[in-house]
Design a protein around this motif. Structure first.
Motif, PDB file in Angstrom:
ATOM      1  N   SER A 363       0.812  -1.219   0.000  1.00 57.69           N
ATOM      2  CA  SER A 363       0.000   0.000   0.000  1.00 57.69           C
ATOM      3  C   SER A 363       0.840   1.262   0.000  1.00 57.69           C
ATOM      4  O   SER A 363       0.358   2.325  -0.401  1.00 57.69           O
ATOM      5  N   LYS A 386      -1.592   2.887  -2.352  1.00 62.83           N
ATOM      6  CA  LYS A 386      -2.294   4.101  -1.960  1.00 62.83           C
ATOM      7  C   LYS A 386      -1.357   5.305  -1.835  1.00 62.83           C
ATOM      8  O   LYS A 386      -1.772   6.439  -2.030  1.00 62.83           O
ATOM      9  N   THR A 407      -6.211   3.698  -9.406  1.00 62.92           N
ATOM     10  CA  THR A 407      -7.429   4.432  -9.042  1.00 62.92           C
ATOM     11  C   THR A 407      -7.609   4.557  -7.529  1.00 62.92           C
ATOM     12  O   THR A 407      -8.413   5.362  -7.072  1.00 62.92           O
ATOM     13  N   GLY A 408      -6.869   3.753  -6.765  1.00 62.99           N
ATOM     14  CA  GLY A 408      -6.979   3.829  -5.305  1.00 62.99           C
ATOM     15  C   GLY A 408      -5.981   4.767  -4.656  1.00 62.99           C
ATOM     16  O   GLY A 408      -5.929   4.885  -3.428  1.00 62.99           O
ATOM     17  N   THR A 410      -4.209   7.734  -2.904  1.00 61.39           N
ATOM     18  CA  THR A 410      -4.668   8.837  -2.048  1.00 61.39           C
ATOM     19  C   THR A 410      -3.589   9.908  -1.880  1.00 61.39           C
ATOM     20  O   THR A 410      -3.910  11.067  -1.643  1.00 61.39           O
ATOM     21  N   THR A 430      -8.970   9.307  -9.212  1.00 57.52           N
ATOM     22  CA  THR A 430     -10.211   9.860  -8.645  1.00 57.52           C
ATOM     23  C   THR A 430     -10.230   9.826  -7.119  1.00 57.52           C
ATOM     24  O   THR A 430     -11.019  10.547  -6.496  1.00 57.52           O
ATOM     25  N   SER A 431      -9.373   9.017  -6.485  1.00 56.30           N
ATOM     26  CA  SER A 431      -9.338   8.942  -5.017  1.00 56.30           C
ATOM     27  C   SER A 431      -8.253   9.822  -4.416  1.00 56.30           C
ATOM     28  O   SER A 431      -8.125   9.888  -3.189  1.00 56.30           O
ATOM     29  N   LEU A 432      -7.460  10.471  -5.285  1.00 52.24           N
ATOM     30  CA  LEU A 432      -6.318  11.238  -4.792  1.00 52.24           C
ATOM     31  C   LEU A 432      -6.769  12.402  -3.907  1.00 52.24           C
ATOM     32  O   LEU A 432      -7.654  13.174  -4.270  1.00 52.24           O
ATOM     33  N   LYS A 433      -6.124  12.515  -2.728  1.00 52.45           N
ATOM     34  CA  LYS A 433      -6.423  13.592  -1.787  1.00 52.45           C
ATOM     35  C   LYS A 433      -5.267  14.581  -1.645  1.00 52.45           C
ATOM     36  O   LYS A 433      -5.494  15.757  -1.410  1.00 52.45           O
ATOM     37  N   ASN A 455     -11.658  14.380  -5.419  1.00 54.72           N
ATOM     38  CA  ASN A 455     -11.469  14.231  -3.969  1.00 54.72           C
ATOM     39  C   ASN A 455     -10.208  14.921  -3.455  1.00 54.72           C
ATOM     40  O   ASN A 455      -9.824  14.744  -2.295  1.00 54.72           O
TER      41      ASN A 455
END
Length: 823
Positions: A363, A386, A407-408, A410, A430-433, A455
């Motif tokens: 991860s 991630k 796509t996961g 962050t 799309t999940s990037l913070k 996000n």
């Protein structure tokens, strides 16, 4: 009968003492009520900093670190929950140092030169949960050192000189979960046996001591609750587990252990360490076969393996700070359960596309500080990834497929590379913070460069393009070269689309900060909570579009006055930092415009120490809502004779008028006057009346004396007597005084001037005589009971000698200087 008569006022001493006592009692009661109503509860503690709110002490912190304290401060608020005394010079903890701090939960005292703690000194801290005594000079843990700390859960004793631990010193610590004894002088594992036996202990750090072996039978014969065991940097020659005493152990650190780089690993049963998921074997010299045995012991549960600085050159895995060049898949076959891989600082230039395919649950992948020129293809085959760190490489381009399968994701760190432009390579994330792209060479961005990052909450970038960041929460565009020539409006405003942004940080390198900010610069940021910048020429209009702002950072902005905040509508601001500016005076109206303020940082400002800042000093010492950070260190810059003097040490009391205190004093005096008057009227009515007339007589006496001729008195004595006593006066008194003693007497029937008012004749007689003789008889006393309290001469009874009487009278009639003395 004769009475010495004077102008002194005599009262009943018992009644007077009672009256005074009662009055003082009332005064003390009023003072007590005033203290309760207006206590000295300033949100300021000399040599310490208070954080939190005095009205909610459950979260209050008192920070006294690095203040050269030699004793524990005595003025610490009794309800404080967190006390930090780190980096001081308190060599000894006295028994009463912490008395009264029964609500304290965290006590931090590292690097304080403590060598002795008196027994019972910590016993008052019944609510204490965290105790930090690291980096001190303790040598022994005595039997009663921790007595009373039944709620203690975390204990730091690392970096001391501890060589001896009493067998009962930890006996009362029933709630203890974590103990750190790293870097002491412990050499026998039996020393820590009482600690290991604690019912709730989960983490034990005993690295960097003198243990030469670790054998399970030395610490326990039964299973214990321990989850983490740190034995790193001990000269362990043997690591032996012969019984299942560590069934819950999850983290084992034996890095840099072994004698001469070697350590014997003896774990008889693979199930003994079946729950270990994090293992650190860095710095241990082992053969390939021995290393394989170790990995087989924990392989079924291992998710994190660290093997830094291996010595034998034929290692299974090399991680951070090794020079591995390229890394192939065969090195990672034994680590399929790992969730994090860190191969930073290894000189890595490339990775095989399928190098990490066997690590199915990876991860977090850290590849920073290497020589990668592009995003490794190996990352495309890690669907569970991630977090990816590619910072401090030489990446000079981004490909459309670099992140297509991630796509996961962050968090993505690409700062400090050589990326020239952005063309939409992040669309699939799309999940990037969090996206950090600062310190690159980005010169352009295509339209829609950040499209799809719905996000994203934190972006650090050197070029601002806001229209794609509708959901952005944090934006950091520091170290840029943005500048404006004036404060005119921008069309459109730069942040008009960032309606969800909560945190903004921006300052320019050019000219050491922005010289102007457009008045609509923050327009559209209706959700902004925190704003940090370094600039000048601020106007109230700048802040009006951000009504929810609660944190404002304006350090090093060359601000000379805070008056611009008055009209800025910052009623919700709780945190204000204006340190390192040019502020000399704090206007009272400024602080009144910030009703929610709880934290104020004004350190390193050139304050003027005079009446202009007197109100500010008084406010700092009395306000119980706002914590003024470092108030005790504020220094004067003006006037020259007070330069470098502490602001709070300057006498400014004469500058302020405390109307509340004056009202209190006036009210108190009025109440006391009423009480005294009431007592006097009730108990001393006639004495007061007599005193009043006596006072009038004193005034009249003074007036008459001023009229006396320089030649002195006309008579030696004025005779005051009742008409019924006239025969005695003529027969006895006159012959003795005028006949034998040759005194000139004034008698009203003989010497009063005819036609003159009687009262005037009496006054002229009295003030024209050295003395006044009153012939006191029963008839004379009918209306004068007060003389019963006076000393008087009695005429001898019939048949008694009169010589003594005349001798005493002769003494009383001796000439004196004060013409107002009356007998």
């Amino acid at each position: 009968m004769f009475l010495p008569f004077s102008t002194h006022f005599y009262v009943d001493s018992g009644l007077l003492l009672f009256s005074l006592y009662y009055t003082l009692l009332c005064l003390c009661f009023l003072m007590y009520c005033w203290v309760l109503a207006d206590p000295v509860c300033g949100y300021f503690l000399k040599n310490c900093t208070i954080r939190g709110n005095l009205s909610d002490p459950s979260n209050m912190k008192v920070l006294c670190y690095n203040r050269n304290l030699e004793v524990i401060p005595i003025a610490i608020p009794r309800k404080v929950s967190n006390l930090d005394l780190a980096m001081n010079k308190v060599s000894k903890i006295e028994k009463l140092d912490f008395k009264g701090l029964s609500n304290l939960k965290i006590l931090n005292m590292p690097r304080t030169q403590i060598s002795q703690v008196e027994n019972g000194a910590l016993g008052y801290l019944e609510a204490l949960q965290v105790l930090g005594l690291a980096h001190n000079r303790l040598t022994t843990l005595s039997d009663y050192l921790f007595q009373g700390l039944a709620n203690l859960s975390l204990l730091h004793l690392d970096n001391n000189l501890i060589a001896t631990i009493s067998s009962s010193s930890f006996q009362t610590l029933s709630s203890l979960k974590t103990v750190n004894l790293t870097k002491n002088n412990l050499y026998n594992m039996k020393e820590v046996q009482p600690i290991v036996q604690l019912p709730h202990l989960q983490e034990l750090y005993i690295g960097s001591n003198r243990f030469t072996s670790f054998q399970s039978q030395e610490i326990s014969n039964t299973s214990i609750e321990l989850r983490l065991l740190d034995l790193s940097r001990n000269p362990l020659g043997v690591f032996r587990i012969t019984a299942d005493v560590l069934p819950y152990l999850e983290v084992l650190d034996i890095a840099y252990c072994g004698q001469l780089g070697r350590m014997e690993w003896d774990v008889l049963n693979r199930s003994f360490l079946s729950n270990v998921n994090r293992l650190n074997l860095s710095g241990i010299e082992m053969s390939f076969k021995r290393m394989g045995m170790v990995l087989q012991t924990v392989n079924s549960s291992l998710v994190h393996l660290r093997m830094q600085d291996l010595l034998n050159g034929s290692s299974v895995l090399r991680l951070e700070y090794n020079n591995i060049g390229n890394l192939s898949e065969e090195f990672l076959q034994s680590c399929k359960h790992m969730t994090e891989v860190d191969i930073s600082n290894t000189g890595l230039t490339q990775l095989s596309e399928f190098s990490f395919r066997s690590i199915e649950q990876l991860s977090a992948f850290k590849l920073g500080h290497n020589r990668l020129s592009s995003v490794p293809k190996a990352t495309r085959n890690l669907p569970t990834l991630k977090i990816l760190d590619l910072s401090f490489n030489i990446i000079n381009k981004l490909g459309c497929s670099d992140f297509s399968n991630l796509t996961g994701f962050t968090q993505l760190f690409l700062f400090h590379n050589q990326i020239p432009n952005i063309k939409g390579e992040f669309k699939s994330l799309t999940s990037l913070k969090t996206l950090l792209l600062y310190d690159n060479q980005i010169a352009s961005m295509e339209d829609g460069a950040f499209e799809g990052l719905v996000n994203l909450t934190e972006l650090n970038l050197e070029i601002l393009c806001s229209r794609d960041f509708h959901f952005l929460r944090t934006l950091d565009i520091s170290c840029n070269y943005i500048t404006y020539v004036n404060d005119g409006k921008l069309d459109p405003p730069p942040f008009s689309h960032l309606t969800s942004l909560e945190n903004l940080r921006i300052f320019s390198q050019r000219h050491k900060g922005l010289s102007h900010l457009p008045i609509n610069f923050l327009e559209g940021l209706k959700s902004l909570l925190s704003f940090q910048n370094e600039f000048t020429a601020l106007t109230p209009k700048l802040f009006r579009p951000i009504p929810r702002l609660n944190s404002l950072y304006l350090s090093k902005a060359r601000i000379q006055s805070l008056d611009f905040l008055i009209a800025a509508n910052l009623s919700r601001v709780t945190f204000l930092q204006v340190s390192k500016n040019d502020i000399t005076v704090v206007n009272e109206t400024v602080l009144q415009s910030l009703p929610a303020l709880t934290y104020l940082d004004m350190q390193d400002n050139p304050f003027t120490c005079g009446c202009s800042d007197a109100w500010f000093v008084q406010w700092m010492e009395s306000d119980n809502q706002t914590q003024v950070v470092g108030a005790g260190e504020f220094t004067c810059n003006y006037p020259a004779d007070l330069k470098d003097t502490k602001l709070l040490d300057v006498e400014l009391q004469f500058c302020t008028v405390d109307l509340g205190l004056y009202c209190y004093i006036s009210t108190t005096c009025l109440v006391l006057l009423t009480l005294v008057a009431s007592f006097a009227y009730h108990f001393l009515k006639w004495h007061v009346i007599f005193g009043y007339y006596l006072f009038l007589a004193f005034l009249y006496d003074t007036k008459q004396r001023n009229k006396l001729t320089p030649h002195g008195c006309q008579y030696d004595a004025f005779i005051s007597y009742n008409a019924h006593d006239k025969p005695w006066v003529l027969r006895e008194l006159l012959p003795e005084l005028e006949g034998k003693q040759v005194w000139k007497l004034c008698l009203h029937h003989r010497d009063f001037q005819p036609g003159k008012r009687i009262i005037d004749n009496i006054m002229d007689g009295i003030y024209g005589s050295r003395k006044t003789i009153c012939v006191i008889s029963h008839r004379y006393l009918e209306s004068e009971k007060l003389v019963k309290r006076r000393t008087y001469l009695s005429w001898p009874r019939a048949g008694e000698q009169t010589g003594v009487f005349w001798q005493q009278l002769r003494v009383l009639l001796r000439p004196c200087v004060n013409l107002s003395n009356i007998i």
